[in-house]
Design a protein around this motif. Structure first.
Motif, short mmCIF file in Angstrom:
data_model
loop_
_atom_site.label_atom_id
_atom_site.label_comp_id
_atom_site.label_asym_id
_atom_site.label_seq_id
_atom_site.Cartn_x
_atom_site.Cartn_y
_atom_site.Cartn_z
N ALA A 1 73.55 5.38 21.64
CA ALA A 1 74.14 5.32 22.98
C ALA A 1 74.75 6.69 23.30
O ALA A 1 75.82 6.79 23.90
CB ALA A 1 75.20 4.23 23.04
N GLY A 2 74.06 7.76 22.89
CA GLY A 2 74.53 9.13 23.17
C GLY A 2 74.03 9.59 24.53
O GLY A 2 73.68 8.77 25.39
N GLY A 3 73.95 10.90 24.72
CA GLY A 3 73.59 11.45 26.03
C GLY A 3 72.23 10.98 26.51
O GLY A 3 72.09 10.46 27.62
N ALA A 4 71.20 11.15 25.68
CA ALA A 4 69.85 10.75 26.08
C ALA A 4 69.77 9.23 26.17
O ALA A 4 69.16 8.68 27.11
CB ALA A 4 68.83 11.28 25.08
N ASN B 1 74.73 0.82 18.23
CA ASN B 1 75.20 2.19 17.98
C ASN B 1 76.25 2.22 16.88
O ASN B 1 77.01 1.26 16.71
CB ASN B 1 75.81 2.76 19.27
N ARG B 2 76.25 3.34 16.14
CA ARG B 2 77.24 3.53 15.08
C ARG B 2 78.66 3.34 15.63
O ARG B 2 79.46 2.60 15.07
CB ARG B 2 77.08 4.95 14.50
N THR B 3 78.95 3.99 16.74
CA THR B 3 80.25 3.79 17.41
C THR B 3 80.06 2.65 18.39
O THR B 3 79.57 2.84 19.51
CB THR B 3 80.68 5.08 18.14
N LYS C 1 81.04 2.66 22.16
CA LYS C 1 80.18 3.38 23.11
C LYS C 1 79.04 2.49 23.58
O LYS C 1 78.67 2.49 24.76
CB LYS C 1 79.62 4.66 22.47
N THR D 1 68.84 7.77 18.62
CA THR D 1 69.82 8.49 17.79
C THR D 1 69.17 9.79 17.31
O THR D 1 67.97 10.00 17.46
CB THR D 1 70.25 7.68 16.54
N SER D 2 70.00 10.63 16.70
CA SER D 2 69.43 11.86 16.13
C SER D 2 69.01 11.66 14.68
O SER D 2 68.61 12.62 14.02
CB SER D 2 70.42 13.02 16.28
N ILE E 1 62.31 9.20 20.30
CA ILE E 1 62.46 10.31 21.27
C ILE E 1 62.59 11.65 20.56
O ILE E 1 62.57 12.69 21.20
CB ILE E 1 63.59 10.10 22.29
N GLY F 1 57.78 11.09 20.60
CA GLY F 1 58.88 11.60 21.43
C GLY F 1 58.50 12.63 22.48
O GLY F 1 59.19 12.79 23.48
N MET G 1 58.19 12.22 26.57
CA MET G 1 59.43 12.20 27.36
C MET G 1 59.73 13.57 27.93
O MET G 1 60.07 13.72 29.11
CB MET G 1 60.58 11.72 26.46
#
Ligand SMILES: NC(=O)c1ccc[n+]([C@@H]2O[C@H](COP(=O)([O-])OP(=O)(O)OC[C@H]3O[C@@H](n4cnc5c(N)ncnc54)[C@H](OP(=O)(O)O)[C@@H]3O)[C@@H](O)[C@H]2O)c1
Length: 271
Positions: A137-140, A160-162, A165, A201-202, A227, A250, A253
């Motif tokens: 659930a980060g920027g992308a 998500n880890r956090t 978020k 996620t990364s 991605i 990925g 995109m």
């Protein structure tokens, strides 16, 4: 080196970043402009956050400057500096493309999600009516969640880890798209029973990264979409492919975003 023939009539575009060492937009856009015979150039602009507003004010009154792509760390700050946001930028709260209008206004939009969904559609995957597990659930991921809902997904679970978020994003996507059931959960939630799992996620960028999901727990036939672009075959995709899951890479995109951003900035690139 580029063989662009830059003259006093050439339209100028930029990529705004800090630092700019890693950016690839100049190579990508300038090669496309050259191949299409478009009289335009895109240059890297390394601007620190404290100078951002000053630089942007100057660009707004530069008559041959028409647009920007925006990357780390300026995506959120540029959304605040825009005079107007398209719905894709407004709902996410960050922009990665800006168009400068003739009367000196800045319009911003975010194409991460649209690029992702367009790439998937062209690869043969339609989100309409699908049950989707999105990892991250980060920027992308934020932009992708809104676009997947917009594409008609029946259900989106954001893991998500956090977890806070994921929950906060889930509430925003749910409010924007009441027809889709959206929720946020912890990263280790059960991944069984979905039509598609998307890794935003990364995890997978670096050798030795943990897998973002346990592939053995996916249901048969679940599509696995990534991605991350480098490596092309992430460990997740390798393991999913070995177990017979349809996989999606990925890079589309980015390819689709470039076309969407070119058109938005007022300098469309050929398909
Ligand atoms: N194909 C494309 O065009 C394209 C475009 C943009 C980005 N990307 C790729 O997308 C990925 C994410 O980019 P981003 O800009 O969204 O990054 P970001 O804002 O930093 O978000 C990273 C996400 O990964 C999660 N994460 C990071 N490290 C983790 C770990 N060790 N364990 C579990 N979760 C972890 C984060 O969880 P927390 O919230 O808990 O920190 C967050 O959800 C990157 O790999 C980037 O290369 C691809």
């Amino acid at each position: 080196m580029p063989t662009l023939d830059i003259t006093g009539k050439t339209a100028v575009y930029g990529i705004l970043a800090h630092p700019t060492d890693h950016v690839r937009a100049p190579q990508v856009f300038n090669a496309a402009y050259e191949a299409a015979g478009i009289d335009a150039v895109l240059v890297p602009l390394d601007v620190t956050p404290e100078n951002l507003a000053t630089v942007v004010e100057a660009l707004k009154v530069t008559r041959n400057f028409h647009g920007l792509t925006v990357t780390v760390p300026h995506k959120v700050a540029m959304a605040d500096l825009c005079d107007e946001l398209a719905p894709g930028g407004e709902r996410v709260g960050s922009v990665n493309a800006i168009r400068f209008t003739e009367d000196g206004r800045m319009l911003g939009d975010n194409f991460d999600g649209k690029g992702y969904v367009t790439g998937m559609r062209k690869a043969g995957f339609d989100f309409a009516g699908k049950k989707v597990l999105q990892l991250g659930a980060g920027g992308a991921g934020m932009s992708i969640a809104f676009s997947v809902a917009e594409a008609g997904a029946a259900e989106i679970v954001l893991a998500n880890r956090t977890v806070a978020k994921a929950e906060a994003l889930g509430q925003r996507v749910q409010a924007a798209f009441p027809g889709t059931s959206v929720s946020g959960v912890a990263a280790d939630a059960d991944p069984a029973g979905y039509d598609v799992v998307i890794n935003t996620t990364s995890l997978g960028l670096h050798d030795g990264d943990a897998l973002p999901v346990d592939v053995d727990r996916l249901s048969a036939g679940t599509a696995v979409s990534e991605i991350i672009m480098t490596p092309v075959h992430t460990e997740l995709l390798k393991r999913a492919e070995a177990k017979g899951h349809p996989i999606y890479f990925g890079k589309p995109m980015l390819d689709e975003q470039i076309k969407l951003i070119g058109a938005f900035m007022g300098c469309p690139l050929p398909d």
